[in-house]
Design a protein around this motif. Structure first.
Motif, PDB file in Angstrom:
ATOM      1  N   ALA A 101      -4.628   5.619  -4.553  1.00 27.76           N
ATOM      2  CA  ALA A 101      -4.094   4.635  -3.610  1.00 27.76           C
ATOM      3  C   ALA A 101      -5.214   3.985  -2.793  1.00 27.76           C
ATOM      4  O   ALA A 101      -5.091   2.839  -2.383  1.00 27.76           O
ATOM      5  N   GLU A 102      -6.297   4.715  -2.592  1.00 26.97           N
ATOM      6  CA  GLU A 102      -7.405   4.165  -1.785  1.00 26.97           C
ATOM      7  C   GLU A 102      -8.027   2.962  -2.491  1.00 26.97           C
ATOM      8  O   GLU A 102      -8.365   1.962  -1.868  1.00 26.97           O
ATOM      9  N   GLU A 103      -8.170   3.118  -3.828  1.00 30.64           N
ATOM     10  CA  GLU A 103      -8.692   2.001  -4.618  1.00 30.64           C
ATOM     11  C   GLU A 103      -7.852   0.752  -4.388  1.00 30.64           C
ATOM     12  O   GLU A 103      -8.355  -0.360  -4.318  1.00 30.64           O
ATOM     13  N   ILE A 104      -6.531   0.966  -4.288  1.00 33.39           N
ATOM     14  CA  ILE A 104      -5.605  -0.150  -4.121  1.00 33.39           C
ATOM     15  C   ILE A 104      -5.821  -0.855  -2.809  1.00 33.39           C
ATOM     16  O   ILE A 104      -5.817  -2.071  -2.739  1.00 33.39           O
ATOM     17  N   LEU A 105      -6.018  -0.065  -1.763  1.00 35.38           N
ATOM     18  CA  LEU A 105      -6.161  -0.665  -0.447  1.00 35.38           C
ATOM     19  C   LEU A 105      -7.330  -1.640  -0.447  1.00 35.38           C
ATOM     20  O   LEU A 105      -7.213  -2.766   0.040  1.00 35.38           O
ATOM     21  N   SER A 106      -8.453  -1.234  -1.054  1.00 38.47           N
ATOM     22  CA  SER A 106      -9.594  -2.156  -1.051  1.00 38.47           C
ATOM     23  C   SER A 106      -9.318  -3.353  -1.962  1.00 38.47           C
ATOM     24  O   SER A 106      -9.747  -4.468  -1.679  1.00 38.47           O
ATOM     25  N   GLU A 144      -5.529  -7.447 -15.276  1.00 40.20           N
ATOM     26  CA  GLU A 144      -4.819  -6.225 -14.900  1.00 40.20           C
ATOM     27  C   GLU A 144      -5.850  -5.118 -14.752  1.00 40.20           C
ATOM     28  O   GLU A 144      -6.587  -4.828 -15.675  1.00 40.20           O
ATOM     29  N   VAL A 145      -5.891  -4.522 -13.575  1.00 40.53           N
ATOM     30  CA  VAL A 145      -6.914  -3.517 -13.285  1.00 40.53           C
ATOM     31  C   VAL A 145      -6.288  -2.135 -13.322  1.00 40.53           C
ATOM     32  O   VAL A 145      -5.251  -1.902 -12.694  1.00 40.53           O
ATOM     33  N   GLU A 146      -6.929  -1.219 -14.042  1.00 38.94           N
ATOM     34  CA  GLU A 146      -6.417   0.144 -14.071  1.00 38.94           C
ATOM     35  C   GLU A 146      -6.845   0.858 -12.793  1.00 38.94           C
ATOM     36  O   GLU A 146      -7.981   0.742 -12.362  1.00 38.94           O
ATOM     37  N   VAL A 147      -5.911   1.566 -12.171  1.00 40.62           N
ATOM     38  CA  VAL A 147      -6.244   2.256 -10.923  1.00 40.62           C
ATOM     39  C   VAL A 147      -5.833   3.719 -10.982  1.00 40.62           C
ATOM     40  O   VAL A 147      -4.888   4.091 -11.667  1.00 40.62           O
ATOM     41  N   TYR A 189       0.826  -1.206   0.000  1.00 39.46           N
ATOM     42  CA  TYR A 189       0.000   0.000   0.000  1.00 39.46           C
ATOM     43  C   TYR A 189       0.866   1.264   0.000  1.00 39.46           C
ATOM     44  O   TYR A 189       0.613   2.202  -0.752  1.00 39.46           O
ATOM     45  N   GLN A 190       1.900   1.278   0.845  1.00 42.26           N
ATOM     46  CA  GLN A 190       2.798   2.445   0.911  1.00 42.26           C
ATOM     47  C   GLN A 190       3.369   2.753  -0.470  1.00 42.26           C
ATOM     48  O   GLN A 190       3.519   3.907  -0.853  1.00 42.26           O
ATOM     49  N   THR A 191       3.697   1.680  -1.191  1.00 45.09           N
ATOM     50  CA  THR A 191       4.277   1.840  -2.520  1.00 45.09           C
ATOM     51  C   THR A 191       3.294   2.534  -3.448  1.00 45.09           C
ATOM     52  O   THR A 191       3.653   3.468  -4.165  1.00 45.09           O
ATOM     53  N   MET A 192       2.046   2.083  -3.430  1.00 44.35           N
ATOM     54  CA  MET A 192       1.058   2.678  -4.315  1.00 44.35           C
ATOM     55  C   MET A 192       0.845   4.138  -3.982  1.00 44.35           C
ATOM     56  O   MET A 192       0.664   4.968  -4.855  1.00 44.35           O
ATOM     57  N   LYS A 193       0.859   4.462  -2.676  1.00 48.10           N
ATOM     58  CA  LYS A 193       0.672   5.850  -2.273  1.00 48.10           C
ATOM     59  C   LYS A 193       1.792   6.705  -2.855  1.00 48.10           C
ATOM     60  O   LYS A 193       1.555   7.765  -3.426  1.00 48.10           O
TER      61      LYS A 193
END
Ligand SMILES: Nc1ncnc2c1ncn2[C@@H]1O[C@H](COP(=O)(O)OP(=O)(O)OP(=O)(O)O)[C@@H](O)[C@H]1O
Ligand SMILES: [Mg+2]
Length: 286
Positions: free
Chosen positions: A121-126, A115-118, A46-50
């Motif tokens: 970062a919040e989207e990633i967490l869920s 592969e999901v487009e995002v 998650y930190q990485t995505m943020k």
């Protein structure tokens, strides 16, 4: 942990270089805690995505980006999608298993992996929580929520310079974040039946990983070109680029401080020490 091990890789990935971060260590040593964490204390994934989205804000000024993620697990030598689980249950549905292919241009890829487009970062967490809910974990005597599979979270960052029309080069950087299943000794976990078969498969792929690290270590130490047994397990086939190819790779060694973990700790450190000497060869993917 994130600041010390992963943060420095992110600019490279957004510039089109490959990176891998994997957590290695005995069962219960904290690999999942480090890589995935939980809702209150999110881990490196998650930190990485943020950070990716923070850095992206600067890079977006003169480039056009597409960020996608995928999430898979290797369970008993089979690959399963953790995001797209439509109509598939883990244990006994071979239709849901994905195939690993080697493409000369793209390197290792998984056919049919979603592969999901995002965009945030919040989207990633869920997504991470959803994906991890699909992951195979079981309670063993050594860890009440022990990962019985290796989980690979991948971020694919594609970009092209703005204003060059259709002739613009496309650069693709991949960042793989990996939470391995724990190495374990059957005597310590008291596993029987299915748990023991899982344990054997986990140990088989970790043994293969250890063998690859040993062979690569020897090659870089003595300037040899020994055969590297990547094909011995799905895990090592998947990690081929990360270990000896086009990739910046970080290995996190998780260890327990208690003296009862002495042997595991010593083993983990031994592999980490060998892995230090492996040299990879990084190139931009255009
Ligand atoms: N640094 C830490 N701080 C607080 N709790 C931790 C820490 N490291 C691990 N834990 C806790 O210890 C337990 C075991 O950790 P975890 O599940 O991450 O181990 P693991 O290495 O993934 O094991 P396995 O290989 O069996 O999956 C978890 O409940 C986790 O929350
Ligand atoms: Mg785990």
């Amino acid at each position: 942990m994130f600041n010390l091990t992963t943060q420095f890789l992110i600019e490279g990935v957004l510039n089109g270089f490959n990176s891998t971060v994997f957590a290695y260590g005995a069962t219960g040593a904290g690999k999942t805690h480090t890589m995935l964490g939980n809702k209150d204390t999110p881990g490196i994934m998650y930190q990485t995505m943020k950070e990716v989205f923070t850095v992206l804000d600067d890079f977006k000024v003169d480039r056009q980006y597409e960020i996608k993620v995928s999430f898979l697990e290797i369970y008993n030598e089979n690959i399963r999608d953790l995001i797209d689980t439509s109509g598939a249950t883990p244990q006994d549905s071979p239709e849901s298993y994905l195939e690993l292919r080697e493409d000369p241009a793209q390197g290792v890829c998984i056919a049919g992996l979603k592969e999901v487009e995002v965009c945030s970062a919040e989207e990633i967490l869920s997504l991470l929580i959803h994906g991890n809910g699909n992951r195979t974990t079981e309670s063993t005597d050594a860890n009440i929520a022990s990962s019985r599979s290796h989980a690979v979270f991948q971020i694919i960052a594609k970009h092209r310079d703005k204003g060059q029309g259709i002739h613009a080069e496309v650069n693709v950087g991949k960042l793989s974040l990996i939470d391995l299943a724990g190495s374990e000794r059957a005597s310590k976990t008291n596993n029987r039946g299915l748990r023991m078969i899982e344990g054997a498969n986990i140990n088989r792929s970790l043994l293969a990983l250890g063998n690859c690290i040993n062979a690569l270590h020897e090659n870089s130490l003595k300037g040899k070109e020994n055969y590297i047994p990547y094909r011995d397990s799905k895990l090592t086939r998947l990690l081929k680029d990360s270990l000896g190819g086009n990739c910046r790779t970080v290995m996190i060694a998780n260890i327990g401080g208690a003296h009862s973990s002495f042997e595991e700790t010593h083993n983990t450190l031994k592999y980490a020490n060998r892995a230090k000497n492996i040299k990879t060869n990084v190139q931009k993917n255009t």
